[in-house]
Design an enzyme around this catalytic site. Structure first.
Site, PDB file in Angstrom:
ATOM      1  N   TYR A  43     -42.073  12.583   7.818  1.00  0.00           N
ATOM      2  CA  TYR A  43     -42.930  11.490   8.234  1.00  0.00           C
ATOM      3  C   TYR A  43     -43.225  10.498   7.113  1.00  0.00           C
ATOM      4  CZ  TYR A  43     -47.361   9.191   8.992  1.00  0.00           C
ATOM      5  OH  TYR A  43     -48.347   8.267   9.037  1.00  0.00           O
ATOM      6  N   ASP A 204     -10.125   3.713  -4.430  1.00  0.00           N
ATOM      7  CA  ASP A 204     -10.884   4.922  -4.772  1.00  0.00           C
ATOM      8  C   ASP A 204      -9.987   5.900  -5.537  1.00  0.00           C
ATOM      9  OD1 ASP A 204     -12.670   7.037  -4.760  1.00  0.00           O
ATOM     10  OD2 ASP A 204     -12.354   7.543  -2.637  1.00  0.00           O
TER      11      ASP A 204
HETATM   12  C1  SPV Z   1     -16.469   9.652  -0.839  1.00  0.00           C
HETATM   13  O1  SPV Z   1     -17.374   9.255  -0.087  1.00  0.00           O
HETATM   14  O2  SPV Z   1     -16.049   8.980  -1.780  1.00  0.00           O
HETATM   15  C2  SPV Z   1     -15.879  10.972  -0.626  1.00  0.00           C
HETATM   16  C3  SPV Z   1     -15.857  11.555   0.710  1.00  0.00           C
HETATM   17  O3  SPV Z   1     -15.364  11.525  -1.576  1.00  0.00           O
HETATM   18  S1  SPV Z   1     -14.348  11.108   1.412  1.00  0.00           S
HETATM   19  O4  SPV Z   1     -14.217   9.669   1.329  1.00  0.00           O
HETATM   20  O5  SPV Z   1     -14.365  11.580   2.786  1.00  0.00           O
HETATM   21  O6  SPV Z   1     -13.286  11.740   0.647  1.00  0.00           O
HETATM   22 MG    MG Z   2     -15.070  10.304  -3.239  1.00  0.00          MG
END
Ligand code: SPV
Ligand code: MG
Length: 431
Positions: A43, A204
């Site tokens: 809450y 990434d």
């Molecule tokens: C991220 O959010 O960077 C992760 C999770 O590592 S995933 O993208 O599903 O690999």
């Molecule tokens: Mg990641």
């Protein structure tokens, strides 16, 4: 003598609370409810004092006759049990979720002729200062860092949302929903490598360096109090990972999750469509052990992420790794999958739990998003991470606005989809 009931969910008693108690005492015997820790989290904000300490604090107020613990934010149980003649409440019904509580109290009192008495809510500069001090305290590294472990004991599943900036941090911090019977909010934040990189227009692949990732953490920390779980990718080489652990601890991050990959890491959601190499059990166990050895605080967590299901290495391999990484010192296990169905994740959780009932399990249901938190908790999951939804929500909304302006050669058409200028300039609280 009439009975009066009033409930508090506060760590500090200030003049506004004492005024409510004073007004209540004019009506009869005062019974005060203290909202339990688990409901405080749903809450309001994380309590800095335990339920017992808060009970004691209220017992010391002379005008209070009795203190009880209120176990749910809605009043069904307490009103059902106490049948108070009056419920006294501050008139701050505009705060998030309050409207549902007011309705709940009125409808319960109506069944037997009880009355809701509203007391003008006091909010002056000295109360505002106390409020700010509480928020500051919650955001301090020592307090924030330990909170994930506390949450694991208090809630059935820790609901974690991705954040990649101060603004998304504010959304994670402040979004509250009320459905009339309960109020809910996120428990923790995930600094995703995918979203942190995408936000910068980068892939990434551990390209965004740690200094930059720490800046994101700092931006989030500046405006939030909730605990942070950091996506540490592979953790880098062990000699670097030990420094990362120390830096994260010092900043007040609660946990780092590192994945058992080596070489050029790519996002797991690519699966086997790109080349990715899993680290050996020995190599990754050594990295975890070195991280635990470097760690200085008691409460920081190093969580091992297993990529066996992503890389199609099979369930047995995933389980073998989970037990090995736990034995190397991991404080939790994250198991990942990119299947649409949650079956392999659930099988993993059930089989892991048969042998280990304690080690926290973390999951990221991005692709098997049909599953609910309740189902996951039934299979022994402790932390659920919604890893990329805020970023994925923002991108199409921004792209649509850009296309609309280009199409119409003015912003008029786009405007109806946008936050008002008044709202955007008042969105950020000033100190
Ligand atoms: C991220 O959010 O960077 C992760 C999770 O590592 S995933 O993208 O599903 O690999
Ligand atoms: Mg990641």
């Amino acid at each position: 003598m009439k009975t009066v009931y009033t409930c508090f969910c506060t760590d500090v008693l200030h003049e506004g609370h004492l005024n409510i108690i004073h007004e209540a005492s004019k009506l009869g015997t005062v019974i005060v409810g203290v909202l339990c820790d688990a409901e405080m989290i749903r809450y309001n904000r994380f309590p800095t004092k335990s339920t017992e300490e808060r009970v004691k604090m209220l017992e010391e107020v002379p005008e209070v006759d009795k203190v009880i613990v209120q176990n749910t934010i809605m009043y069904d149980d307490v009103i059902g049990e106490l049948h108070p003649d009056y419920v006294v409440h501050g008139n701050n019904w505009d705060a998030p979720g309050m409207a549902g509580i007011k309705e709940n109290i009125i409808s319960l009192l109506k069944t037997y002729g009880g009355e809701l008495v509203e007391v003008p809510y006091t909010y002056n500069p000295s109360i505002q200062k106390i409020d700010r001090q509480m928020i500051e305290k919650l955001s301090m590294p020592e307090f924030r860092r330990s909170r994930l472990r506390k949450l694991l004991k208090l809630v059935p599943i820790v609901k974690t949302i991705e954040v990649h900036s101060g603004l998304t941090g504010l959304i994670a911090e402040k979004t509250i929903v009320s459905n009339g019977t309960a109020i809910d909010q996120f428990d923790a934040m995930w600094i995703s490598s995918l979203c942190d990189s995408t936000e910068k227009g980068k892939p990434d692949i551990e390209l965004v360096d740690m200094t930059s990732r720490y800046r994101t953490i700092n931006d989030v920390m500046e405006v939030t109090t909730k605990p942070i779980i950091f996506d540490g990718d592979t953790g880098g080489i062990t000699e670097h990972f030990v420094y990362t652990v120390r830096s994260l601890e010092r900043m007040g991050v609660s946990a780092v999750i590192i994945e058992d990959k080596t070489g050029l890491k790519k996002n797991s959601l690519f699966g086997t469509t790109v080349e990715q190499t899993q680290a050996s059990i020995e190599e990754f166990s050594a990295k975890i052990a070195a991280g635990k050895q470097a760690q200085l605080s008691e409460d920081f967590m190093i969580i091992a992420r297993i990529e066996s299901l992503i890389l199609e290495k099979g369930m047995e391999d995933a389980l073998k790794r989970a037990f090995a990484f736990r034995d190397a010192g991991a404080d939790g296990i994250m198991i990942h999958s990119r299947r649409k169905e949650p079956d392999e994740i659930l099988e993993f959780c059930d089989r892991f739990r048969r042998e280990d009932q304690k080690t926290p399990i973390v999951v990221v249901p991005s692709s098997y998003n049909i599953i609910t938190e309740r189902e996951l908790a039934t299979h022994g999951v402790n932390i659920v991470i919604y890893a990329n939804q805020l970023l994925r929500a923002a991108f199409p909304a921004m792209e649509k606005a850009a296309q609309s302006i280009l199409t119409h050669h003015r912003a008029y058409e786009a405007d109806k989809e946008l936050m008002s200028i008044k709202d955007i300039i008042t969105l950020i609280d000033e100190i």
